[in-house]
Write an enzyme that holds these catalytic residues in place. Structure first.
Site, mmCIF file in Angstrom:
data_model
loop_
_atom_site.group_PDB
_atom_site.id
_atom_site.type_symbol
_atom_site.label_atom_id
_atom_site.label_comp_id
_atom_site.label_asym_id
_atom_site.label_seq_id
_atom_site.Cartn_x
_atom_site.Cartn_y
_atom_site.Cartn_z
ATOM 1 N N TYR A 65 9.081 15.835 9.908
ATOM 2 C CA TYR A 65 7.828 16.163 10.615
ATOM 3 C C TYR A 65 7.048 17.148 9.772
ATOM 4 C CZ TYR A 65 5.938 14.667 15.018
ATOM 5 O OH TYR A 65 5.250 13.975 15.962
ATOM 6 N N GLU A 67 3.307 18.396 10.307
ATOM 7 C CA GLU A 67 1.917 18.585 10.745
ATOM 8 C C GLU A 67 1.265 19.654 9.882
ATOM 9 O OE1 GLU A 67 1.776 17.628 15.536
ATOM 10 O OE2 GLU A 67 1.835 19.678 14.830
ATOM 11 N N ASP A 211 -17.136 2.981 1.980
ATOM 12 C CA ASP A 211 -15.854 2.483 2.479
ATOM 13 C C ASP A 211 -15.332 1.488 1.445
ATOM 14 O OD1 ASP A 211 -13.657 1.564 3.758
ATOM 15 O OD2 ASP A 211 -14.691 0.851 5.558
ATOM 16 N N THR A 237 -8.316 2.274 1.403
ATOM 17 C CA THR A 237 -6.931 1.959 1.744
ATOM 18 C C THR A 237 -6.112 2.096 0.465
ATOM 19 O OG1 THR A 237 -7.186 -0.374 1.214
ATOM 20 C CG2 THR A 237 -7.589 0.253 3.497
ATOM 21 N N LYS A 240 -4.375 -2.433 -0.704
ATOM 22 C CA LYS A 240 -5.027 -3.686 -1.094
ATOM 23 C C LYS A 240 -4.837 -3.866 -2.610
ATOM 24 C CE LYS A 240 -7.741 -3.662 3.102
ATOM 25 N NZ LYS A 240 -9.044 -3.544 3.781
ATOM 26 N N ARG A 246 1.032 0.700 2.825
ATOM 27 C CA ARG A 246 -0.010 0.531 3.835
ATOM 28 C C ARG A 246 -0.490 1.907 4.281
ATOM 29 N NH1 ARG A 246 -1.862 -3.507 6.014
ATOM 30 N NH2 ARG A 246 -0.490 -4.663 4.638
HETATM 31 C C1 LIG Z 1 -9.284 -3.104 5.065
HETATM 32 C C2 LIG Z 1 -10.517 -2.338 5.418
HETATM 33 C C3 LIG Z 1 -10.493 -1.268 6.326
HETATM 34 C C4 LIG Z 1 -9.326 -0.930 7.214
HETATM 35 O O1 LIG Z 1 -8.097 -0.762 6.746
HETATM 36 P P1 LIG Z 1 -6.849 -0.747 7.762
HETATM 37 O O2 LIG Z 1 -5.790 -0.107 6.942
HETATM 38 O O3 LIG Z 1 -6.583 -2.150 8.158
HETATM 39 O O4 LIG Z 1 -7.232 0.095 8.945
HETATM 40 C C5 LIG Z 1 -11.654 -0.539 6.527
HETATM 41 N N1 LIG Z 1 -12.785 -0.861 5.890
HETATM 42 C C6 LIG Z 1 -12.857 -1.886 5.031
HETATM 43 C C7 LIG Z 1 -14.155 -2.166 4.354
HETATM 44 C C8 LIG Z 1 -11.736 -2.668 4.774
HETATM 45 O O5 LIG Z 1 -11.824 -3.711 3.930
#
Ligand SMILES: *Cc1c(COP(=O)(O)O)cnc(C)c1O
Length: 418
Positions: A65, A67, A211, A237, A240, A246
């Site tokens: 843990y 935090e 994003d 993320t 990917k 993840r």
């Molecule tokens: C994949 C993705 C997310 C979200 O990712 P998660 O890990 O599934 O929550 C957010 N924004 C964009 C543009 C994405 O391609």
């Protein structure tokens, strides 16, 4: 290979331990491993993490843990995991040339939530790519917190070219004076003009949030332009193209560091997942190598080749090609819509997604080359993939025969040593 055979081979591994204690669940893991290595993984958001990343994920750091942040935790015994998180942060900052990195976000969506929490108040106006054009759920979907708590205005893509309508971005920004502009997409195959978005944001006094969940792995390998010099906050993320565990992360300048950190914890999350953070550190370390840079460039070369072969087979490739790992295409000229196509391909062991298309109601296909490139496939295999895919869509190949062809192709490129 039979399940039993795999089970015996897994005997001395952690899977072997699981098998002895809980064969029911162990068999599910093995079946999924087999599915991943005997079908063709073209989901644009997926990849195969390295055994080192998996080792960190399956480590006792999962027990801890933690935090708070390194040096300021709410729990005792954090002195070692603190080192892991500091290492992850340092590697992320170095990799992306960012002043600040927060590596605690549990997912890409959590990272976006924290970015909004750092910059916005409920009711603020936000300009983002509309969902029908490839905006993510967190970019204003009514089913998501973003659509409920903020007033989203959507820009689009040109129906003919499929390219972001930059004129519309500026016009909408001038009209609606958003508090933040979001650039980033789940399905856009081209580089975004971050300098343009910065310019518009400055003109109307908005924050710019990039994003970059999809392209961040290409950025890490020097194969795509970086949003870091332009955006106030970059969300991403780690699972990917970047090929880590993840999870999510946030990059920003020093002046927003404290707001971002507080927006992650305690505002939107509790304890940090230290095993995942350790795995992120491993992935950032891998992504800083020349081998990864070569990988990132090969991902794009493969996507370009695949897009060209799909076009030659008659599919309509959005924007006429790709700059990235991602392709969207309309299979209509082959006599199927996207949803039927996805089902037919799944039956043949070709796994991909449907997506919206710029020009209308029919759905298309979304494919990516991150996973197949990790497996070691190159441009030659992309031709074979396009041929197989088109054969299945034309209905010329029966599913069982096509599945065999797919299996033959992928078993030449095992994602993990058996
Ligand atoms: C994949 C993705 C997310 C979200 O990712 P998660 O890990 O599934 O929550 C957010 N924004 C964009 C543009 C994405 O391609």
């Amino acid at each position: 290979m039979s399940v039993t055979r795999d089970l015996i081979e897994a005997d001395d591994s952690m899977l072997g331990v699981l098998l002895r204690q809980d064969p029911e669940l162990a068999e599910i893991l093995l079946a999924e491993r087999r599915r991943q290595s005997t079908t063709l993984q073209l989901i644009a958001a997926e990849n195969f993490t390295s055994p080192a990343v998996l080792a960190a994920l399956g480590s006792p750091l999962a027990n801890k843990y933690a935090e708070g942040y390194p040096g300021a935790r709410h729990h005792g015994g954090c002195e070692i995991v603190d080192v892991a998180e500091r290492l992850a942060v340092e590697r992320a900052r170095d990799l992306f040339g960012a002043e600040h990195a927060n590596v605690q976000s549990h997912s890409g969506s959590s990272a976006v939530l924290a970015a909004y929490a750092a910059l916005l108040r409920p009711g603020d106006t936000v300009l983002a790519l509309g969902l029908p054009y490839g905006g993510h759920l967190t970019h204003g979907s009514p089913a998501n917190f973003s659509g409920r708590w903020f007033d989203f205005v959507g820009y689009g893509v040109d129906a003919e070219t499929g390219l972001v309508d930059y004129d519309q971005v500026r016009t909408l920004a001038r009209t609606h004076r958003p508090k933040a502009i979001v650039c980033g997409s789940i399905a856009y195959p081209r580089h975004l003009d971050y300098a343009f978005f910065r310019d518009v944001a400055d003109e109307v006094g908005a924050y710019l949030v990039a994003d970059a969940a999809h392209p961040i792995g290409l950025v890490a390998g020097g194969a795509a332009p970086s949003p870091v010099p332009y955006a106030d906050i970059v969300c991403a993320t780690t699972h990917k193209v970047l090929r880590g565990p993840r999870g999510g992360m946030i990059l920003c300048g020093g002046e927003l560091a404290e707001r971002v950190d507080r927006a992650v914890f305690p505002f939107t999350q509790g304890g940090a997942q230290m095993h995942t953070i350790a795995a992120k550190a491993v992935a950032f370390g891998e992504a800083a190598t020349p081998a990864y840079a070569a990988y990132a460039h090969q991902v794009i070369a493969n996507a370009r080749a695949l897009a060209a072969h799909l076009a030659a087979e008659g599919l309509v490739v959005t924007t006429g090609g790709t700059d990235t790992h991602l392709i969207t295409a309309d299979p209509a000229p082959l006599g199927v819509d996207g949803k039927t196509a996805r089902g037919r391909l799944a039956a043949a062991g070709i796994v991909l997604d449907c997506c919206a298309l710029p020009h209308g109601d029919a759905r298309g296909l979304r494919l990516g080359t991150a996973a197949v490139t990790t497996q070691g496939m190159g441009e030659r295999e992309m031709r074979a993939v396009a041929t197989l895919l088109a054969e299945v869509l034309r209905g010329g190949a029966d599913a069982a025969a096509a599945r065999n062809d797919v299996r033959d192709l992928v078993t030449e490129f095992p994602p993990y040593p058996e």
